[in-house]
Enzyme design. Structure first.
Site, PDB file in Angstrom:
ATOM      1  N   GLY A   8       3.863 -19.624   0.601  1.00 40.08           N
ATOM      2  CA  GLY A   8       5.103 -18.836   0.696  1.00 40.08           C
ATOM      3  C   GLY A   8       4.900 -17.346   0.553  1.00 40.08           C
ATOM      4  CG  HIS A  50      -1.111  -5.179  -1.222  1.00 38.57           C
ATOM      5  ND1 HIS A  50      -1.519  -3.908  -0.824  1.00 38.57           N
ATOM      6  CD2 HIS A  50      -1.432  -5.258  -2.539  1.00 38.57           C
ATOM      7  CE1 HIS A  50      -2.047  -3.269  -1.857  1.00 38.57           C
ATOM      8  NE2 HIS A  50      -2.004  -4.069  -2.913  1.00 38.57           N
ATOM      9  CB  CYS A  88      -0.931   0.011   1.216  1.00 36.98           C
ATOM     10  SG  CYS A  88      -2.385  -1.047   1.059  1.00 36.98           S
ATOM     11  CG  HIS A 121       6.152 -13.002  -7.804  1.00 40.38           C
ATOM     12  ND1 HIS A 121       7.269 -12.544  -7.152  1.00 40.38           N
ATOM     13  CD2 HIS A 121       5.259 -13.341  -6.834  1.00 40.38           C
ATOM     14  CE1 HIS A 121       7.077 -12.601  -5.839  1.00 40.38           C
ATOM     15  NE2 HIS A 121       5.861 -13.086  -5.617  1.00 40.38           N
ATOM     16  CB  THR A 173       7.083 -12.806   2.333  1.00 34.66           C
ATOM     17  OG1 THR A 173       7.292 -12.164   1.071  1.00 34.66           O
ATOM     18  CG2 THR A 173       7.742 -14.180   2.328  1.00 34.66           C
ATOM     19  CG  HIS A 219       2.536  -9.801  -4.373  1.00 38.35           C
ATOM     20  ND1 HIS A 219       2.116  -9.891  -3.065  1.00 38.35           N
ATOM     21  CD2 HIS A 219       3.572 -10.665  -4.487  1.00 38.35           C
ATOM     22  CE1 HIS A 219       2.871 -10.762  -2.412  1.00 38.35           C
ATOM     23  NE2 HIS A 219       3.760 -11.257  -3.265  1.00 38.35           N
ATOM     24  CG  ASP A 251      10.754  -8.988  -6.264  1.00 41.04           C
ATOM     25  OD1 ASP A 251       9.674  -9.551  -6.024  1.00 41.04           O
ATOM     26  OD2 ASP A 251      11.710  -8.967  -5.460  1.00 41.04           O
ATOM     27  CG  ASN A 309       4.553 -17.192  -3.854  1.00 37.82           C
ATOM     28  OD1 ASN A 309       4.464 -18.209  -4.543  1.00 37.82           O
ATOM     29  ND2 ASN A 309       5.621 -16.418  -3.877  1.00 37.82           N
TER      30      ASN A 309
HETATM   31  P1  5GP Z   1       5.877 -13.077  -1.892  1.00 37.43           P
HETATM   32  O1  5GP Z   1       6.949 -13.900  -1.234  1.00 37.43           O
HETATM   33  O2  5GP Z   1       4.957 -12.468  -0.861  1.00 37.43           O
HETATM   34  O3  5GP Z   1       5.144 -13.776  -2.983  1.00 37.43           O
HETATM   35  O4  5GP Z   1       6.632 -11.909  -2.650  1.00 37.43           O
HETATM   36  C1  5GP Z   1       7.000 -10.706  -2.075  1.00 37.43           C
HETATM   37  C2  5GP Z   1       8.011 -10.084  -2.992  1.00 37.43           C
HETATM   38  O5  5GP Z   1       8.108  -8.724  -2.669  1.00 37.43           O
HETATM   39  C3  5GP Z   1       9.412 -10.684  -2.871  1.00 37.43           C
HETATM   40  O6  5GP Z   1       9.816 -11.188  -4.131  1.00 37.43           O
HETATM   41  C4  5GP Z   1      10.269  -9.500  -2.410  1.00 37.43           C
HETATM   42  O7  5GP Z   1      11.531  -9.492  -3.011  1.00 37.43           O
HETATM   43  C5  5GP Z   1       9.435  -8.318  -2.820  1.00 37.43           C
HETATM   44  N1  5GP Z   1       9.572  -7.143  -1.958  1.00 37.43           N
HETATM   45  C6  5GP Z   1       9.474  -7.122  -0.598  1.00 37.43           C
HETATM   46  N2  5GP Z   1       9.597  -5.865  -0.148  1.00 37.43           N
HETATM   47  C7  5GP Z   1       9.790  -5.077  -1.241  1.00 37.43           C
HETATM   48  C8  5GP Z   1       9.976  -3.679  -1.410  1.00 37.43           C
HETATM   49  O8  5GP Z   1       9.981  -2.884  -0.466  1.00 37.43           O
HETATM   50  N3  5GP Z   1      10.123  -3.220  -2.695  1.00 37.43           N
HETATM   51  C9  5GP Z   1      10.105  -4.084  -3.770  1.00 37.43           C
HETATM   52  N4  5GP Z   1      10.272  -3.535  -4.987  1.00 37.43           N
HETATM   53  N5  5GP Z   1       9.913  -5.404  -3.639  1.00 37.43           N
HETATM   54  C10 5GP Z   1       9.759  -5.901  -2.386  1.00 37.43           C
HETATM   55 ZN    ZN Z   2      -1.783  -3.249   1.136  1.00 34.07          ZN
END
Ligand code: 5GP
Ligand code: ZN
Length: 113
Positions: free
Chosen positions: A92, A97, A7, A101, A94, A99, A30, A86
């Site tokens: 997985g 919010h 957000c 990839h 993290t 998203h 990313d 994810n």
């Molecule tokens: P998830 O593991 O939730 O599917 O993916 C989260 C992704 O967000 C990860 O690939 C991580 O590298 C990316 N990420 C986390 N924090 C930030 C940030 O502050 N800026 C950007 N550009 N990517 C982020």
């Molecule tokens: Zn959010």
């Protein structure tokens, strides 16, 4: 959501390298790329995960996939690419919010993980 990093990226409080933006969707690079092209596509509105997609917010998900196809062309991913979501602990996820990839520029194995 005041404590949500995506957000904050969506509203500009946290900087990001944007590759696409419109009223409802933002795409940005990313921070920890896992492929030569690794972009995150998010709805600007806070949706916590795939689990929270419902009739009243699902239109933005279709729009995200339109944008992903457009970006894949712009990034020259003519040999294919992978779109990953994810969801939850076992998935997985993290950042809580929603998203997607968009990754490309190399071949990926299957099944993931
Ligand atoms: P998830 O593991 O939730 O599917 O993916 C989260 C992704 O967000 C990860 O690939 C991580 O590298 C990316 N990420 C986390 N924090 C930030 C940030 O502050 N800026 C950007 N550009 N990517 C982020
Ligand atoms: Zn959010």
């Amino acid at each position: 959501m005041s404590d949500c990093i995506f957000c904050k990226i969506a509203n500009g409080e946290i900087p990001s390298t944007k590759v696409y933006e419109d009223d409802t969707v933002l795409a940005f690079k990313d921070l920890s790329p896992q492929a030569p092209v690794h972009v995150l596509l998010i709805p600007k509105q806070h949706i916590a995960s795939c689990d929270d997609i419902a009739p009243d917010n699902s239109a933005v998900v279709a729009h995200i996939f339109e944008v992903a196809a457009r970006l894949a062309k712009e990034f020259g991913l003519t040999n294919g690419y992978r779109i990953v979501n994810n969801c939850g602990e076992d998935g997985g996820q993290t950042v809580k919010h929603l998203h997607f990839h968009l990754m490309g520029g190399r071949a990926f194995g299957w099944p993931a993980g």
